[in-house]
Design an enzyme around this catalytic site. Structure first.
Site, PDB file in Angstrom:
ATOM      1  N   MET A 265      24.828  10.601 -12.261  1.00 44.90           N
ATOM      2  CA  MET A 265      23.406  10.111 -11.275  1.00 44.90           C
ATOM      3  C   MET A 265      23.179   9.201 -10.497  1.00 44.90           C
ATOM      4  SD  MET A 265      20.404  11.595 -10.982  1.00 44.90           S
ATOM      5  CE  MET A 265      19.609  12.618 -12.790  1.00 44.90           C
TER       6      MET A 265
ATOM      7  N   GLU B 198      23.826  -4.163 -32.992  1.00 40.42           N
ATOM      8  CA  GLU B 198      21.821  -4.090 -33.059  1.00 40.42           C
ATOM      9  C   GLU B 198      21.217  -3.621 -32.357  1.00 40.42           C
ATOM     10  OE1 GLU B 198      23.842  -7.026 -32.769  1.00 40.42           O
ATOM     11  OE2 GLU B 198      23.701  -7.801 -34.646  1.00 40.42           O
TER      12      GLU B 198
ATOM     13  N   PHE C 250      22.248 -23.961 -34.945  1.00 35.84           N
ATOM     14  CA  PHE C 250      22.995 -22.896 -34.616  1.00 35.84           C
ATOM     15  C   PHE C 250      22.479 -21.620 -34.390  1.00 35.84           C
ATOM     16  CE2 PHE C 250      26.341 -19.977 -36.547  1.00 35.84           C
ATOM     17  CZ  PHE C 250      26.848 -19.864 -35.350  1.00 35.84           C
ATOM     18  N   GLN C 251      22.336 -20.504 -33.819  1.00 40.44           N
ATOM     19  CA  GLN C 251      21.946 -19.341 -33.570  1.00 40.44           C
ATOM     20  C   GLN C 251      20.594 -19.178 -33.531  1.00 40.44           C
ATOM     21  OE1 GLN C 251      23.853 -16.778 -37.225  1.00 40.44           O
ATOM     22  NE2 GLN C 251      25.367 -16.164 -35.266  1.00 40.44           N
TER      23      GLN C 251
ATOM     24  N   LYS D 213      14.948 -18.776 -42.600  1.00 38.34           N
ATOM     25  CA  LYS D 213      15.915 -18.384 -43.802  1.00 38.34           C
ATOM     26  C   LYS D 213      15.295 -18.554 -45.342  1.00 38.34           C
ATOM     27  CE  LYS D 213      20.224 -18.836 -44.974  1.00 38.34           C
ATOM     28  NZ  LYS D 213      21.705 -19.428 -45.267  1.00 38.34           N
TER      29      LYS D 213
HETATM   30  C1  LIG Z   1      22.073   0.741 -19.451  1.00 38.77           C
HETATM   31  C2  LIG Z   1      21.838   1.565 -18.121  1.00 38.77           C
HETATM   32  N1  LIG Z   1      22.317   0.370 -17.629  1.00 38.77           N
HETATM   33  C3  LIG Z   1      22.440   1.334 -16.342  1.00 38.77           C
HETATM   34  C4  LIG Z   1      21.724   2.807 -15.745  1.00 38.77           C
HETATM   35  C5  LIG Z   1      21.801   3.320 -15.154  1.00 38.77           C
HETATM   36  N2  LIG Z   1      21.778   4.543 -14.368  1.00 38.77           N
HETATM   37  C6  LIG Z   1      20.807   5.411 -14.380  1.00 38.77           C
HETATM   38  S1  LIG Z   1      22.383   6.640 -15.142  1.00 38.77           S
HETATM   39  C7  LIG Z   1      23.521   6.231 -14.447  1.00 38.77           C
HETATM   40  C8  LIG Z   1      24.830   6.858 -14.918  1.00 38.77           C
HETATM   41  C9  LIG Z   1      25.059   7.731 -16.223  1.00 38.77           C
HETATM   42  O1  LIG Z   1      26.725   8.542 -15.996  1.00 38.77           O
HETATM   43  P1  LIG Z   1      27.019   9.558 -17.170  1.00 38.77           P
HETATM   44  O2  LIG Z   1      26.201   8.453 -18.704  1.00 38.77           O
HETATM   45  O3  LIG Z   1      28.283   9.619 -17.532  1.00 38.77           O
HETATM   46  O4  LIG Z   1      25.845  10.160 -17.582  1.00 38.77           O
HETATM   47  P2  LIG Z   1      25.736  11.845 -16.038  1.00 38.77           P
HETATM   48  O5  LIG Z   1      24.609  11.330 -15.343  1.00 38.77           O
HETATM   49  O6  LIG Z   1      27.119  11.551 -15.448  1.00 38.77           O
HETATM   50  O7  LIG Z   1      25.272  12.943 -16.445  1.00 38.77           O
HETATM   51  C10 LIG Z   1      23.413   5.054 -14.130  1.00 38.77           C
HETATM   52  C11 LIG Z   1      24.411   3.487 -14.598  1.00 38.77           C
HETATM   53  C12 LIG Z   1      20.221   2.923 -17.158  1.00 38.77           C
HETATM   54  N3  LIG Z   1      20.353   3.819 -16.864  1.00 38.77           N
HETATM   55  N4  LIG Z   1      21.246   2.233 -18.063  1.00 38.77           N
END
Ligand SMILES: Cc1ncc(C[n+]2csc(CCOP(=O)(O)OP(=O)(O)O)c2C)c(N)n1
Length: 589
Positions: free
Chosen positions: A496, A66, A128-129, A178
């Protein structure tokens, strides 16, 4: 068992007074709102709705989670400006929508989410749900409704669309028990929306607009700060006219990219944490900041006290709550930025004979400084012989797209490099999760964008982390033969986070290793389409071209230099003029 073939009925208008179920009424309302497709996932309480959908002309895209229905609806909305629609069942279906709703709220994206709710008689009984969708989504939507009777259903649905698209756009949720889907009643079309407490000021204050025009002419060092509001308001033509009339340089934020064409001579680049030197210096040194549909986000302003410290500020925004939230403007203007710019451009022209020439020498000097900053420190574009630099990848995507492709990005380093290095010559080409920064956004948003714009070349650029959040949607992409070019910028890390750990936490790399990644060719093949992994710079152009030439979807896994960092960078809490361009002394931030 093979699903029976569905023969959608042609769209036909329902007569006033016709007897129909709530589910059928909902579909009629969606038809009247111009919905041609929506994204969803069924469940117990929405089965009556899906039953009515069985032979209806509106197309439903069955996603695999979703959250992705919401992201895909956002992609559809961001690519078109129309309201995106998603649907989920009660309980877990509804709670799975929440990230997408917050994402749409943060980025002001028009969205209507339909959720099923347990039978009215069971509400409050821990059925439920059952989940308190209304309560849970209150802070994650612009507005939400709980439908209590069949009679109020059409009115609420049309109000939801109106609220989502008008004023500052945003997500609106309609929770439908529903029994309301199942109830039968006489349908009366809704002609009027009556929301007495909801006022949208679109026109802007005439006197303030006149004062703003005077300030624009008086300024020696004006700077336009164009945000996502320019895109949302379809105000790109008016912005172009404004920068040309005033000859002001302009930056477009992460949300505003394409609001002014990257090829326009007045365009500088993106400002902020990973913005360019010229953009950040220009904002720091300007004497007039013209903020248009922008919200002084901390990723743009850095340390607020030193942001645009010499500048008077004009702030145009449709949402009065944004005015003065982070920076008190000298001239606040509440209005639709398109309408306000139309008026402002007119007054600028009227005043030009009086003011226009007076400041020409000062303006010439200002442009010289801006050009010097641009020349002094352009974005880094390293290319190497033995490994693919992430910047090289973005350069090639830029070259092949020519500023015309739709690029949907996930969140992380790749997002910042894409925003820095890929040109966008029009609005609605750059689609990303700006405010919330939700990993897992890139691929499903590309599904929505490609559904909305089948004519367009659509890239989904993901990190190896974010892509792995979205793998189940490869099935949706294949089912609907969406020819998305999925580009994984694979650095083997949550890049990042790794960058911050390297720069500010003494390179103590904690929980960022992503080196286990599926074989892209086999993964794509498992879903029935083509994929490939490359790791040599000389393979890049040909591999991207091959992906583009492929009539269907394509998964290209690009192994890039694992330890490259995104620069410039404003360390968190720092002033935007204090960018760093390379490794710094480690300080925990
Ligand atoms: C749902 C979610 N969880 C955690 C983060 C924290 N976060 C920001 S950038 C990042 C790393 C992303 O890694 P990747 O997808 O490999 O991309 P890259 O930075 O290597 O280009 C994380 C964990 C986020 N922004 N969103």
């Amino acid at each position: 068992m093979q699903a029976p073939e569905v023969h959608p009925a042609p769209a036909k208008r329902v007569e006033t007074g016709q007897l129909m179920t709530g589910a059928e009424m909902l579909l009629e309302c969606l038809t009247r709102e111009g919905v041609d497709c929506f994204f969803g996932y069924p469940g117990g309480v929405t089965i009556p709705f899906y039953d009515a959908l069985y032979s209806h002309h509106i197309k439903h895209i069955l996603v695999r989670h979703e959250e992705n229905a919401c992201f895909a609806a956002e992609g559809y909305a961001r690519a078109t400006g129309k309201v995106g629609v998603c649907c989920a069942t009660s309980g877990p279906g509804a709670t799975n929508l929440v990230t997408g709703l917050v994402d749409a709220l943060m980025d002001s994206i028009p969205l209507v989410a339909i959720t099923g709710q347990v039978h009215s008689k069971l509400i409050g009984s821990d059925a439920f749900q059952e989940a308190d969708t209304f309560g849970i989504t209150r802070p994650s939507t612009k507005h939400n409704f709980m439908v209590k009777t069949l009679q109020e259903l059409p009115q609420i649905v049309h109000e939801a669309f109106y609220l989502a698209a008008s004023g500052r756009p945003g997500p609106v949720l309609v929770d439908i028990p529903k029994d309301v889907f199942q109830a039968r009643g006489h349908y009366t079309p809704v002609d009027t929306i009556h929301l007495p407490g909801y006022k949208v000021f679109t026109e802007g204050h005439t006197g303030q607009i006149r004062r703003a025009a005077q300030l624009v002419w008086e300024a020696e060092r004006p700077m336009v700060y164009a945000g996502g509001g320019i895109v949302a308001a379809n105000a790109a033509p008016e912005l172009k006219e404004f920068v040309e009339l005033s000859d002001a340089p302009a930056v477009c934020t992460l949300m505003g990219l394409g609001g002014l064409s990257c090829s326009h001579p007045n365009y500088i680049s993106m400002p902020g944490m990973h913005g360019s030197y010229a953009a950040n210096m220009g904002m720091t040194e300007c004497d007039l900041l013209i903020a248009l549909g922008a919200r002084f986000d901390d990723r743009v302003t850095g340390q607020l006290q030193s942001f645009a410290r010499h500048a008077r500020v004009i702030h145009v925004d449709i949402d009065p709550a944004e005015i003065g939230k982070n920076r008190t403007p000298d001239i606040p203007i509440v209005g639709d930025v398109k309408r306000v710019l139309q008026k402002l451009n007119k007054v600028l022209q009227e005043l030009e004979p009086e003011f226009g020439k007076k400041k020409s020498e000062a303006r010439r000097q200002w442009w010289t400084r801006i050009r010097d900053w641009k020349a002094e420190r352009p974005y880094d574009r390293p290319h190497a012989e033995n490994e693919i630099k992430p910047q090289h990848l973005m350069d090639e995507i830029d070259r092949l797209s020519g500023g015309q492709a739709i690029v949907c990005s996930d969140v992380g380093q790749h997002q910042m490099w894409a925003a820095q290095l890929i040109r966008f010559n029009e609005p609605r080409l750059w689609i990303n999760s700006g405010g919330l920064g939700a990993m897992g956004f890139g691929l499903p948003s590309a599904m929505g964008a490609q559904m909305a714009r089948p004519d367009k070349l659509v890239f989904a650029i993901c990190g190896d982390g974010g892509f792995q959040m979205s793998i189940p949607e490869l099935a949706t992409i294949m089912t609907h033969a969406l020819p998305i070019k999925i580009i994984v910028m694979n650095n083997g890390y949550l890049g990042m986070v790794r960058q911050w750990q390297t720069l500010f936490y003494n390179n103590r790399l904690s929980a960022v290793d992503m080196s286990c990644f599926p074989d892209a060719e086999k993964l794509a093949a498992a879903y029935g389409f083509r994929g490939r992994t490359i790791d040599k710079p000389w393979q890049l152009t040909q591999a991207l071209q091959e992906a583009i030439n492929e009539p269907g979807p394509y998964l290209l896994n690009v192994m890039v230099s694992p330890e490259e960092n995104v620069y410039p960078m404003v360390p968190a809490g720092g002033a935007i003029q204090d960018m760093v361009f390379g490794p710094v002394e480690p300080v925990a931030v």
